[in-house]
Design an enzyme around this catalytic site. Structure first.
Site, PDB file in Angstrom:
ATOM      1  N   LYS A 182       0.860  -1.181   0.000  1.00 16.70           N
ATOM      2  CA  LYS A 182       0.000   0.000   0.000  1.00 16.70           C
ATOM      3  C   LYS A 182       0.896   1.231   0.000  1.00 16.70           C
ATOM      4  O   LYS A 182       1.579   1.517   0.983  1.00 16.70           O
ATOM      5  CB  LYS A 182      -0.905   0.043   1.230  1.00 16.70           C
ATOM      6  CG  LYS A 182      -1.819   1.256   1.196  1.00 16.70           C
ATOM      7  CD  LYS A 182      -2.702   1.332   2.414  1.00 16.70           C
ATOM      8  CE  LYS A 182      -2.263   2.367   3.399  1.00 16.70           C
ATOM      9  NZ  LYS A 182      -2.115   3.736   2.896  1.00 16.70           N
ATOM     10  N   GLU A 256       6.715  -1.803  12.743  1.00 14.34           N
ATOM     11  CA  GLU A 256       7.787  -0.796  12.834  1.00 14.34           C
ATOM     12  C   GLU A 256       7.112   0.526  13.128  1.00 14.34           C
ATOM     13  O   GLU A 256       6.473   1.108  12.250  1.00 14.34           O
ATOM     14  CB  GLU A 256       8.549  -0.696  11.502  1.00 14.34           C
ATOM     15  CG  GLU A 256       9.439  -1.865  11.195  1.00 14.34           C
ATOM     16  CD  GLU A 256      10.676  -1.923  12.063  1.00 14.34           C
ATOM     17  OE1 GLU A 256      10.988  -0.933  12.764  1.00 14.34           O
ATOM     18  OE2 GLU A 256      11.329  -2.971  12.073  1.00 14.34           O
ATOM     19  N   CYS A 290      11.138   8.363  11.999  1.00 12.41           N
ATOM     20  CA  CYS A 290      10.757   7.598  13.186  1.00 12.41           C
ATOM     21  C   CYS A 290      11.897   7.515  14.185  1.00 12.41           C
ATOM     22  O   CYS A 290      11.676   7.489  15.389  1.00 12.41           O
ATOM     23  CB  CYS A 290      10.335   6.196  12.781  1.00 12.41           C
ATOM     24  SG  CYS A 290      11.583   5.350  11.805  1.00 12.41           S
ATOM     25  N   GLU A 390       5.877  11.827  19.855  1.00 11.43           N
ATOM     26  CA  GLU A 390       6.482  12.240  18.591  1.00 11.43           C
ATOM     27  C   GLU A 390       5.951  13.614  18.194  1.00 11.43           C
ATOM     28  O   GLU A 390       4.731  13.837  18.223  1.00 11.43           O
ATOM     29  CB  GLU A 390       6.102  11.253  17.488  1.00 11.43           C
ATOM     30  CG  GLU A 390       6.862   9.948  17.524  1.00 11.43           C
ATOM     31  CD  GLU A 390       6.593   9.110  16.277  1.00 11.43           C
ATOM     32  OE1 GLU A 390       5.430   8.733  16.068  1.00 11.43           O
ATOM     33  OE2 GLU A 390       7.549   8.835  15.528  1.00 11.43           O
TER      34      GLU A 390
HETATM   35  P1  NAD Z   1      -0.088   6.238  10.338  1.00 11.68           P
HETATM   36  O1  NAD Z   1      -0.042   5.244  11.431  1.00 11.68           O
HETATM   37  O2  NAD Z   1      -1.105   7.300  10.387  1.00 11.68           O
HETATM   38  O3  NAD Z   1      -0.302   5.488   8.946  1.00 11.68           O
HETATM   39  C1  NAD Z   1       0.565   4.473   8.510  1.00 11.68           C
HETATM   40  C2  NAD Z   1      -0.094   3.735   7.372  1.00 11.68           C
HETATM   41  O4  NAD Z   1      -1.213   3.021   7.885  1.00 11.68           O
HETATM   42  C3  NAD Z   1      -0.639   4.648   6.286  1.00 11.68           C
HETATM   43  O5  NAD Z   1      -0.335   4.069   5.037  1.00 11.68           O
HETATM   44  C4  NAD Z   1      -2.134   4.658   6.545  1.00 11.68           C
HETATM   45  O6  NAD Z   1      -2.902   4.912   5.388  1.00 11.68           O
HETATM   46  C5  NAD Z   1      -2.348   3.251   7.056  1.00 11.68           C
HETATM   47  N1  NAD Z   1      -3.556   3.064   7.866  1.00 11.68           N
HETATM   48  C6  NAD Z   1      -4.292   3.998   8.516  1.00 11.68           C
HETATM   49  N2  NAD Z   1      -5.320   3.431   9.168  1.00 11.68           N
HETATM   50  C7  NAD Z   1      -5.223   2.096   8.943  1.00 11.68           C
HETATM   51  C8  NAD Z   1      -5.984   0.960   9.370  1.00 11.68           C
HETATM   52  N3  NAD Z   1      -7.050   1.083  10.157  1.00 11.68           N
HETATM   53  N4  NAD Z   1      -5.592  -0.265   8.964  1.00 11.68           N
HETATM   54  C9  NAD Z   1      -4.488  -0.413   8.191  1.00 11.68           C
HETATM   55  N5  NAD Z   1      -3.739   0.627   7.744  1.00 11.68           N
HETATM   56  C10 NAD Z   1      -4.090   1.865   8.124  1.00 11.68           C
HETATM   57  O7  NAD Z   1       1.373   6.837  10.230  1.00 11.68           O
HETATM   58  P2  NAD Z   1       1.883   7.991   9.250  1.00 11.68           P
HETATM   59  O8  NAD Z   1       1.413   9.291   9.772  1.00 11.68           O
HETATM   60  O9  NAD Z   1       1.573   7.621   7.837  1.00 11.68           O
HETATM   61  O10 NAD Z   1       3.470   7.839   9.421  1.00 11.68           O
HETATM   62  C11 NAD Z   1       4.161   8.366  10.478  1.00 11.68           C
HETATM   63  C12 NAD Z   1       4.368   7.327  11.581  1.00 11.68           C
HETATM   64  O11 NAD Z   1       5.083   6.211  11.070  1.00 11.68           O
HETATM   65  C13 NAD Z   1       5.197   7.863  12.718  1.00 11.68           C
HETATM   66  O12 NAD Z   1       4.705   7.393  13.936  1.00 11.68           O
HETATM   67  C14 NAD Z   1       6.579   7.276  12.418  1.00 11.68           C
HETATM   68  O13 NAD Z   1       7.426   7.227  13.538  1.00 11.68           O
HETATM   69  C15 NAD Z   1       6.204   5.928  11.910  1.00 11.68           C
HETATM   70  N6  NAD Z   1       7.300   5.316  11.130  1.00 11.68           N
HETATM   71  C16 NAD Z   1       8.000   4.249  11.643  1.00 11.68           C
HETATM   72  C17 NAD Z   1       9.070   3.698  10.922  1.00 11.68           C
HETATM   73  C18 NAD Z   1       9.894   2.552  11.469  1.00 11.68           C
HETATM   74  O14 NAD Z   1      10.567   1.905  10.694  1.00 11.68           O
HETATM   75  N7  NAD Z   1       9.876   2.279  12.772  1.00 11.68           N
HETATM   76  C19 NAD Z   1       9.403   4.221   9.677  1.00 11.68           C
HETATM   77  C20 NAD Z   1       8.674   5.292   9.186  1.00 11.68           C
HETATM   78  C21 NAD Z   1       7.616   5.825   9.917  1.00 11.68           C
END
Ligand code: NAD
Length: 493
Positions: A182, A256, A290, A390
């Site tokens: 996705k 992650e 992150c 964060e």
């Molecule tokens: P988010 O949790 O809002 O969304 C992540 C993904 O999940 C998006 O693609 C979103 O469309 C999808 N999503 C949303 N609701 C969902 C559901 N109910 N079921 C399944 N998928 C769903 O996060 P974000 O704002 O897109 O990204 C930022 C976050 O990601 C921060 O917390 C950051 O620290 C974290 N992050 C972690 C890593 C790592 O490797 N540890 C890497 C990059 C980002």
């Protein structure tokens, strides 16, 4: 400040890639906003759950032959893809910058790093070995085999989509899995371009499928019975929703998640180096990483000196056009993200935080973009909101400490456990700290240089579980099977 326009000729031609074919999603359209200028670069035709059904069907169809393909053949395809990523590094760098405003000085690294991940894990594809184990009881041949899951669903966030996607896809493919990815609705361009390169590299149709979409698509993937494992990269609150949905099918999930990584600076550190790294590590990906070290803990005798050094360096960091090679800091992802960050800064001030630099939205010719200058908030209490959660912007909180024990307590004093950075010249202290810190990744006298394809990356506590990178990353996408074969002679033989 002037801005180069995104090159629309480089944008991907589709929003969905299923079974080796480019098309547009069958869901709603969403304008993509370039965070540097607030202007629309194009309409993204988002995928729908029906597109997920089609992508899963394609992946399931491709899975048996992809799994059966000898490891050396999988390796060769992955090496070919790596070469194509390098060939198109300039385009990918451009797309990574345009999709979320990350400066090309940083996204260039992501392109080449992506190629290296396919090389590193391609190298594993022909080295997956089981083990013969000793048996109890009668004569038998007892062994352990590692097998792919089948179809992996990868849910990717907007803040570093190319980096996160390659981190998941390279080990999953090497292990013999097919993928449905996705691409994030806010920043889908680089992942879609990667999908085009898969086709050019000659991967069999259905091995790598991409659907750009929002939360509904992610939820459809987690619920889908045709997906064998979910690798989720995103925030903790969304991860909890993912786990609730996954519970219905008992689907395994790798997580992650976010972090609130501490940077611990002892008085014996190389302070100039620590200040430079402390700042660059905090603002990489425009502060939206992150694993960024955004929570600085500084030993009291050097506290004022270190703050002055940080402020001085911050004054020399170039903010502006992400497509300008000399820019270090670009905008945050959206107007609403910027307002949320300004709210956190306002609250930190009310709670006693002292603004050393920054704190106000950039105006003038940057006013149409979502720009916040580097913001350093000193004298922050470790239990305050800005230190516990964060911020996801170029914002550093700074807190003094008086002893090694206090530094450990403060560093471990959040719900997260992704990264931690220690600056000291004392070797035994460095080892003590590395042992005591509850984080999946500890860097001593560094700020992320060790995050290579061969190192296991992942979190502890609410930063998630599972590892991507290194041999551990490969094993995230392999299932263990034990086979026992009786070798006793048939009676009467
Ligand atoms: P988010 O949790 O809002 O969304 C992540 C993904 O999940 C998006 O693609 C979103 O469309 C999808 N999503 C949303 N609701 C969902 C559901 N109910 N079921 C399944 N998928 C769903 O996060 P974000 O704002 O897109 O990204 C930022 C976050 O990601 C921060 O917390 C950051 O620290 C974290 N992050 C972690 C890593 C790592 O490797 N540890 C890497 C990059 C980002």
């Amino acid at each position: 400040m002037s801005y180069q326009a995104p090159d629309k000729n480089l944008l991907p031609r589709s929003s969905v890639i299923i079974n080796g074919a480019l098309s547009q999603g069958s869901g709603i359209s969403l304008p993509h906003i370039y965070p540097a200028t607030g202007q629309v670069t194009g309409d993204i035709h988002l995928g729908s759950p029906a597109d997920i059904d089609a992508a899963v069907a394609a992946a399931r169809k491709a899975a048996p032959s992809w799994r059966a393909l000898p490891g050396d053949k999988r390796r060769d395809l992955m090496f070919k893809l790596a070469a194509l990523i390098e060939r198109d590094a300039a385009t990918l760098t451009h797309l990574c910058a345009v999709e979320n405003g990350n400066a090309i000085s940083g996204t260039m690294y992501m392109s080449y790093d992506g190629a290296q991940k396919f090389r590193y894990f391609g190298g594993w594809a022909d080295k997956i070995q089981g083990a013969v184990i000793s048996t109890w009881g009668g004569p038998a041949h007892d062994y352990v085999a590692y097998e792919p899951y089948g179809v992996i669903g990868a849910i990717i966030p907007w803040n570093g989509p190319f980096f996160a996607t390659t981190m998941v896809v390279a080990p999953a493919l090497a292990a013999g899995n097919c993928l449905v990815v996705k691409a994030p609705e806010l920043a889908p361009y680089s992942v879609l371009r990667l999908g085009e390169l898969f086709i050019e590299a000659g991967f069999p149709p259905g091995v790598f499928n991409v659907v750009a979409g929002g939360p509904d698509i992610g939820a459809a993937m987690v619920a889908h019975p045709g997906i064998d494992k979910i690798q989720f990269v995103g925030s903790g609150p969304t991860a909890k929703k993912v786990l609730r949905t996954a519970a219905e099918t008992l689907k395994p999930c790798g997580l992650e998640l976010g972090g609130k990584s501490a940077v611990i600076v002892f008085a014996d550190a190389d302070l100039q180096f620590a200040a430079q790294r402390g700042l660059s590590g905090a603002i990489s990906a425009n502060g939206q990483g992150c694993v960024n070290g955004t929570r600085l803990l500084v030993e009291r005798p050097i506290y004022d000196q270190y703050l002055a050094m940080l402020g001085g360096i911050a004054g020399h960091i170039k903010i502006g056009d992400p497509l300008d090679q000399s820019t270090i800091l670009g905008p945050v992802i959206s107007e609403s993200a910027l307002n949320r960050i300004l709210g956190i800064i306002g609250q930190a001030k009310q709670e006693g935080g002292r603004i050393v630099t920054g704190g106000e939205r950039l105006g003038g010719d940057a006013a149409n973009g979502f720009y916040l200058p580097i913001t350093i908030v000193a004298d922050v209490a470790n239990d305050s909101n800005i230190a516990q959660h964060e911020v996801f912007g170029p914002v550093l909180s700074v807190t003094p400490f008086d002893s090694e024990e206090e530094a450990i307590e403060l560093a471990n004093g959040t719900a997260y456990g992704l990264g931690a950075y220690v600056h000291t010249q004392n070797l035994s202290r460095a080892h003590r700290m590395a042992s005591a810190l509850d984080s999946g990744m500890i860097h001593v006298n560094g700020s992320g240089e060790g995050m290579t394809p061969c190192a296991p990356f992942g979190g502890m506590k609410q930063s998630g579980y599972g590892r991507l990178g290194g041999e551990a990353g490969l094993h995230e996408f392999l299932r263990i099977k034990n086979v026992w074969m009786g070798l006793a002679k048939p009676q009467g033989a």
